[in-house]
Design a protein around this motif. Sequence first.
Motif, PDB file in Angstrom:
ATOM      1  N   GLY A  11       0.796  -1.216   0.000  1.00 34.43           N
ATOM      2  CA  GLY A  11       0.000   0.000   0.000  1.00 34.43           C
ATOM      3  C   GLY A  11       0.827   1.263   0.000  1.00 34.43           C
ATOM      4  N   LEU A  39      -2.736  -0.331   3.658  1.00 34.00           N
ATOM      5  CA  LEU A  39      -3.342   0.926   3.225  1.00 34.00           C
ATOM      6  C   LEU A  39      -4.052   1.664   4.360  1.00 34.00           C
ATOM      7  CD1 LEU A  39      -5.111   0.481  -0.258  1.00 34.00           C
ATOM      8  CD2 LEU A  39      -3.371   2.156   0.349  1.00 34.00           C
ATOM      9  N   GLU A  45      -3.701   6.254   1.712  1.00 29.38           N
ATOM     10  CA  GLU A  45      -5.147   6.037   1.671  1.00 29.38           C
ATOM     11  C   GLU A  45      -5.894   7.366   1.663  1.00 29.38           C
ATOM     12  OE1 GLU A  45      -8.295   3.171   3.951  1.00 29.38           O
ATOM     13  OE2 GLU A  45      -7.252   4.647   5.194  1.00 29.38           O
ATOM     14  N   THR A  55     -10.885   2.463  -1.449  1.00 32.80           N
ATOM     15  CA  THR A  55      -9.726   1.677  -1.021  1.00 32.80           C
ATOM     16  C   THR A  55     -10.170   0.475  -0.204  1.00 32.80           C
ATOM     17  OG1 THR A  55      -9.423   2.982   0.991  1.00 32.80           O
ATOM     18  CG2 THR A  55      -8.224   3.708  -0.963  1.00 32.80           C
TER      19      THR A  55
END
Length: 380
Positions: A11, A39, A45, A55
């Motif tokens: 991520g 994330l 994010e 997400t």
Amino acid sequence: MSRIAIVGNNGSLVLNFRGDMIQAFLRAGHDVLVCAPGLEGTEVERTLRDWGVDTQDIFLRRQGVNPFSDLRTLTALYRTFRAWGAEAVFSYNAKPVIYGSVAGRLAGARPYAMMTGLGYAFTVSTWRARLVRAMMVALYRVAYESCEAVIFQNPDDRALMRDYGALPASTDTAIVRGSGVDTDHFRPVPLPDRPVFLCAARLLAEKGIREYAEAARRVKGHHPEARFLLAGGIDDVVPNSVTRNELEGWEQKGTIEYLGYLDDVRAGLAEASIYVLPSYREGTPRSVLEALSMRRPVLTTDVAGCRETVEPGENGWLVPPRTVDDLAEAMNWMIEHPERWGEMGRASRQLALKRFDVEVINKSIMEVMDLSPSSMAVGA
């Protein structure tokens, strides 16, 4: 307009490696979902959500094959795609390609895979690597059979997957040279007037880090004015990684100046006069593309993925992989011919603009995925 799910294995690196592509999808009016481990709650994010991207933090172990944890990943991706209504899935990196493609097909979406390199199992010949390679070949075949098309970053990787029997003859393929480079973001900066070499990569054996350090030691004996910078994070998960003790030893001997992991590699490239990547094999190395864009001469290896980034004698030199002598000789040549740095750097910049600009790359990816008006023919 399509609903496109993107699956990666880290991520924290989504924006670095796929940010421009995500923006291209959004500008074309598509909805985007990014799935990757690590994330949740991060600045990455928050940035994605500010862009209007959905997400999903997923469970994914980057290394090893564990049926229970991998089934958990496959199931989670399938449920996510179904719930979100994914119409297309774009996966990159090994495990996302395998499980994202299969889950996408099961969920009724059109899966596309991008092979960004073949990794440890295909670059070394230990018994462990051969065992992992056999498992990966079997898994890749299942994944590729699920795909609408598989995107390779160089023809050598495609040929190798065919030779191993991983790539079915019925699967469409395309060659898209790397992830591209934002040539506006990586603008040219003046070259230093002294020899400063930079290698920026994950600190893995297959990136040629040990060869870089040994060549630096030899060259520094003849040219003590030369500096050798190394940037990148230590990866304790991958076998045969460079250890902290090795790094400390190189630093104590004055061979290497370790910069750590750079969030923005432009600072390191600005300090360097020559970029070096002695890798054993790549998809298309992003770090080299960034160096090209910032007008740096490049020394890299004559292997899959790397050889496409250098026109020997024009913007740099290619050397055989896994060898120190040739790398040290090329470094010595660069030190002894500073009058060539400028013209080589200009040739690098032109190559970046012509072949690797991110707008060109993203347009090609969207054509392969049939997301733009003029669809590109994809063929074996």
